[in-house]
Structure formats: structure tokens, C-alpha cells
Design a protein around this motif. Structure first.
Motif, mmCIF file in Angstrom:
data_model
loop_
_atom_site.group_PDB
_atom_site.id
_atom_site.type_symbol
_atom_site.label_atom_id
_atom_site.label_comp_id
_atom_site.label_asym_id
_atom_site.label_seq_id
_atom_site.Cartn_x
_atom_site.Cartn_y
_atom_site.Cartn_z
ATOM 1 N N HIS A 341 -0.891 -64.753 30.040
ATOM 2 C CA HIS A 341 -1.001 -63.356 29.607
ATOM 3 C C HIS A 341 0.342 -62.874 29.082
ATOM 4 C CE1 HIS A 341 -4.382 -62.718 32.837
ATOM 5 N NE2 HIS A 341 -4.834 -63.319 31.744
ATOM 6 N N THR A 342 0.310 -61.813 28.310
ATOM 7 C CA THR A 342 1.537 -61.221 27.787
ATOM 8 C C THR A 342 1.619 -59.754 28.205
ATOM 9 O OG1 THR A 342 0.299 -61.073 25.690
ATOM 10 C CG2 THR A 342 1.993 -62.772 25.851
ATOM 11 N N ARG A 343 2.833 -59.321 28.491
ATOM 12 C CA ARG A 343 3.095 -57.972 28.999
ATOM 13 C C ARG A 343 3.065 -56.992 27.822
ATOM 14 N NH1 ARG A 343 3.360 -54.707 33.715
ATOM 15 N NH2 ARG A 343 5.201 -53.366 33.615
ATOM 16 N N GLU A 344 1.936 -56.290 27.658
ATOM 17 C CA GLU A 344 1.748 -55.430 26.489
ATOM 18 C C GLU A 344 1.144 -54.078 26.850
ATOM 19 O OE1 GLU A 344 0.033 -57.202 22.889
ATOM 20 O OE2 GLU A 344 -0.005 -59.126 23.966
ATOM 21 N N LYS A 345 1.334 -53.141 25.962
ATOM 22 C CA LYS A 345 0.596 -51.888 26.004
ATOM 23 C C LYS A 345 -0.855 -52.176 25.618
ATOM 24 C CE LYS A 345 4.747 -49.614 24.200
ATOM 25 N NZ LYS A 345 5.317 -48.838 23.063
ATOM 26 N N VAL A 346 -1.743 -51.228 25.950
ATOM 27 C CA VAL A 346 -3.160 -51.422 25.614
ATOM 28 C C VAL A 346 -3.699 -50.165 24.944
ATOM 29 C CG1 VAL A 346 -3.464 -53.010 27.546
ATOM 30 C CG2 VAL A 346 -4.052 -50.590 27.837
ATOM 31 N N PRO A 347 -4.799 -50.296 24.202
ATOM 32 C CA PRO A 347 -5.408 -49.131 23.573
ATOM 33 C C PRO A 347 -6.331 -48.392 24.535
ATOM 34 C CG PRO A 347 -6.644 -51.086 22.994
ATOM 35 C CD PRO A 347 -5.503 -51.549 23.859
ATOM 36 N N LEU A 348 -6.548 -47.126 24.256
ATOM 37 C CA LEU A 348 -7.620 -46.369 24.898
ATOM 38 C C LEU A 348 -8.328 -45.583 23.804
ATOM 39 C CD1 LEU A 348 -9.212 -45.329 27.331
ATOM 40 C CD2 LEU A 348 -7.502 -43.501 27.573
ATOM 41 N N LEU A 349 -9.591 -45.910 23.577
ATOM 42 C CA LEU A 349 -10.428 -45.207 22.611
ATOM 43 C C LEU A 349 -11.475 -44.417 23.378
ATOM 44 C CD1 LEU A 349 -11.097 -48.116 20.068
ATOM 45 C CD2 LEU A 349 -9.196 -46.493 20.054
ATOM 46 N N LEU A 350 -11.695 -43.168 23.005
ATOM 47 C CA LEU A 350 -12.674 -42.318 23.676
ATOM 48 C C LEU A 350 -13.607 -41.711 22.645
ATOM 49 C CD1 LEU A 350 -9.522 -41.330 24.943
ATOM 50 C CD2 LEU A 350 -11.120 -40.997 26.816
ATOM 51 N N TYR A 351 -14.908 -41.752 22.946
ATOM 52 C CA TYR A 351 -15.895 -41.223 22.004
ATOM 53 C C TYR A 351 -17.081 -40.630 22.746
ATOM 54 C CZ TYR A 351 -19.855 -40.985 18.868
ATOM 55 O OH TYR A 351 -20.963 -40.539 18.191
ATOM 56 N N SER A 352 -17.567 -39.523 22.213
ATOM 57 C CA SER A 352 -18.850 -38.954 22.616
ATOM 58 C C SER A 352 -19.462 -38.258 21.417
ATOM 59 C CB SER A 352 -18.668 -37.937 23.752
ATOM 60 O OG SER A 352 -19.896 -37.261 24.001
#
Length: 396
Positions: A341-352
Motif C-alpha cells: 500500500h502507499t500512504r496517500e490522501k483519498v477522495p470523498l464524493l457525496l451525492y443525493s
């Protein structure tokens, strides 16, 4: 804050979007899972992720940002001291891991642990090193089939993995051996985050293939999480994929095993057709297991495209009382050195469908905003000693 009757949280396992500020401490400077996948590809067909704002969040070679995304998007940094699956998921639900789980990647497991494992299981251990699961099957699978010995190996993660051929070793025997290994590795000096049963089929080198009968024996979370308070409040907490394993059933009201990431999305689409109140928490492991660890950017890209198709089907099922959250638990750059694994930021997508618009929420300092936002939505308080804060007031 608008409240929702149902929340679908989908974890695209290992979809990092660029190095964390402390990436150098983990040997991961320059890691960028999604960015490097894009750089390696001629085409990248992810229209549904695009309309949710993924290309606004992360610059991609083939995918242009959208002028008016239909959802909100944010970058999440990991507050915990690790880059493994359990840590990422536990943090999402409010637990900060300050001491990484033990790893044995340099020299394999200690001789006294192996000796006790052999005594208790009745199988001689072969392998005992840090290596790719597919590589060790080609190396030792024929020997295991011929002798009844037991392949044990690890990786840069905090795992003890045991292979067993479903036809000759027997699945029940594999699970029994893993249960013994889990018991032994509860000792502090041997405590790994997960013991993983890795069943496979095939008779000779080059033909071995791991099956979907994998089973994870994880440590229980060290404290209550958002899942516990949701369940205690009488809400549904539906786990899809390996979520139930990661939390050892804690806070889960129903668990569905997945054969693949596509199957996991099909299960989620089916659940979206049901009447429930609470959380559907999904992990899609193939991105990590099949493509990230095996350093295959083309395979990873194609898996994302298959996911995007299923995402489009899920979006059609969502109503105004539904909220969709898409994120990741760590990175696993398929172009990076090694297999870790690599130490990274991650996305957060939110939808409604209830949103009036969308846009950027910014860069946030913990994955735990996810669990806190879910708890806030359902009007329950996060457990004591958890971290995180709700971003529900940012969703219009």
C-alpha cells in the motif's frame, strides 16, 4: 442539515489520489494511485465519477473537470499512523490508530510462532516470507498439494496469510488453521491486524487461481465506532464485501459476502431496491487485491471503468432520501516500487438527488468525517474517545 433515510458508503479499496504530507516516513514519496493510472492510459471512461466531481478533485489526463458537478467532493487526509485496510476503515468510523499493527516483512514470522503453529495445526509450514500471493503459489503450490504442508506468508501489511488448495487441503481445514493462527497472534509480540485464509484451485504452476472463499480474521476494533451507535439506535447497518470481517461483526446487522467488486456493486444495487433505514457500507476489494498489489495500472483502470458502469446503475436507483458517499481507505499505486500500500490522501464524493448543487468542500484532516457525518444524519452521538466531525452542514 438535510437528513437522509438511507446512506450508501462505498469504499473503492486503495484509490489514493496523491501522497500524504508524511509520505516520506512510509517510503512513499511521489505515490499517486489515481493520477498514475490516468497517466498510463490512453483512454479513461468514467463519466459517472466525472459528473460527481472526481476530475474536479483530481487532475486527470483524459478526463476534464465538469462545470457543474452534481455532487460535493473533498480530499481526506489520514490521521492514523498507518496505511492498511483496517486502520483506514476504523478511522472512517471514528477510531484513530496511533500505534501501527505489527509487521514481519523483513524476516518472516519468528521461529517460536511458526513452531507453535505447526504443533497446533499438524502441518509443516513452508514459505514464511514477505511475498506476493500469486508468486508464492507458483513457487510452493505444487509442494503443498503433494505433501500437505501449509503455505504461510506475509506482506508489508500487518497480515499472516495461509494458502490452502480447496481440493487437496480442504476449505474447512484451511479455516481451522487460520483460527489457530488468529488465536496465537493475539499475543502482543505477534499481534497482526489480520489473519487471512487464501484458498486457491489448480493443480500445477501457472494454473493456480485464488478463489472468492477468502476469509479475514481481524482484530476487533479497540473501541465502539459509529457502526455500534447506529445499530444500538435500531438502524440497519448492512455490510457488503469484507466490511463485516474488518469490524469482526461489531455494529453490523446484516452481512453480504462478495465474489468480486462488480458483484459487490450488483449487491449494492439490489439493496438499493430494498426498504431499509440506516447505512449500507461497501468495500470493493479487487482494486487493491488484483491490481494495486500486482502493480497492474491497466487492470486497475479497467476495474474503475467497470465500477463506473455499475455506479451509473446505482445512481438511477437513488431517491431524494438517499445519500451516496464514495471514498477509499489508503493508496496502492500500481506504478510504484514494491507491492505494498502507499500512504496517500483519498477522495470523498457525496451525492443525493436532493442536492441543489455541488462543489468543493476542501481538504479535511481525517477520514473520520465520514462516520461523524453519518451519525449526525441519524441523530445519534458518536461514542466517547472517537474522532471526527460532521460536514453535513456543508451539503445543500
Amino acid at each position: 442539515m438535510k437528513t437522509f433515510r438511507r446512506i450508501f458508503l462505498i469504499v473503492i479499496d486503495s484509490l489514493g489520489i496523491g501522497e500524504m504530507p508524511d509520505a516520506a516516513d512510509y517510503g512513499d514519496v511521489g505515490a499517486d494511485t489515481l493520477g498514475h493510472i490516468s497517466e498510463c492510459a490512453d483512454t479513461f471512461d468514467i463519466p459517472n465519477l466525472r459528473k460527481l466531481g472526481m476530475a474536479n478533485l483530481k487532475q486527470l489526463k483524459q478526463v476534464k473537470p465538469i462545470a457543474e458537478p452534481v455532487g460535493y467532493y473533498a480530499v481526506l487526509r489520514e490521521a492514523s499512523a498507518s496505511k492498511d485496510t483496517m486502520t483506514g476503515h476504523w478511522e472512517m468510523m471514528g477510531l484513530k490508530v496511533t500505534t501501527p499493527f505489527k509487521t514481519f516483512s523483513e524476516n518472516g514470522f519468528p521461529e517460536d510462532l511458526i513452531a507453535e503453529l505447526e504443533r497446533r495445526t499438524g502441518h509443516k509450514v513452508i514459505g514464511n516470507k514477505s511475498v506476493s500471493g500469486t508468486v508464492i503459489l507458483d513457487e510452493l503450490g505444487e509442494e503443498e498439494i503433494a505433501t500437505g504442508h501449509m503455505i504461510v506468508y506475509t506482506s508489508a501489511d500487518s497480515v499472516l496469510q495461509i494458502c490452502g488448495n480447496e481440493e487437496t487441503f480442504d476449505l474447512k481445514e484451511l479455516y481451522r488453521c487460520c483460527e489457530i493462527a488468529r488465536e496465537l497472534t493475539m499475543r502482543e509480540e505477534w499481534k497482526v491486524g489480520r489473519v487471512i485464509a487464501r484458498p486457491y484451485v489448480g493443480k500445477k504452476r501457472g494454473e493456480f487461481k485464488r478463489t472468492s472463499n477468502r476469509h479475514d480474521y481481524a482484530l476487533k476494533p479497540f473501541g465502539a465506532t459509529a457502526l455500534n451507535v447506529l445499530k444500538d439506535a435500531g438502524l440497519d447497518v448492512i455490510a457488503v464485501g469484507k466490511i463485516n470481517d474488518i469490524f469482526v461483526g461489531e455494529g453490523i446487522t446484516r452481512a453480504e459476502r462478495s465474489k468480486s467488486s462488480v458483484h459487490g456493486m450488483e449487491q449494492t444495487i439490489d439493496i438499493a431496491g430494498e426498504d431499509f433505514k440506516g447505512l449500507c457500507f461497501v468495500n470493493l476489494v479487487d482494486f487493491d487485491a488484483l491490481w494495486g498489489h500486482r502493480r497492474n495500472p491497466q487492470g486497475y483502470k479497467e476495474e474503475l471503468e467497470r465500477f463506473d458502469v455499475k455506479l451509473g446503475e446505482l445512481l438511477e436507483k437513488l431517491g431524494s432520501e438517499d445519500l451516496l458517499m464514495i471514498t477509499a481507505d489508503h493508496g496502492n499505486d500500481p506504478t510504484y516500487k514494491g507491492t505494498d500500500h502507499t500512504r496517500e490522501k483519498v477522495p470523498l464524493l457525496l451525492y443525493s438527488p436532493a442536492f441543489n448543487g455541488g462543489g468543493c468542500i476542501g481538504e479535511l484532516d481525517t477520514f473520520a468525517v465520514i462516520g461523524a457525518t453519518i451519525a449526525d444524519n441519524f441523530g445519534v452521538s458518536m461514542p466517547e474517545k472517537t474522532i471526527g466531525y460532521s460536514i453535513g452542514n456543508k451539503l445543500d
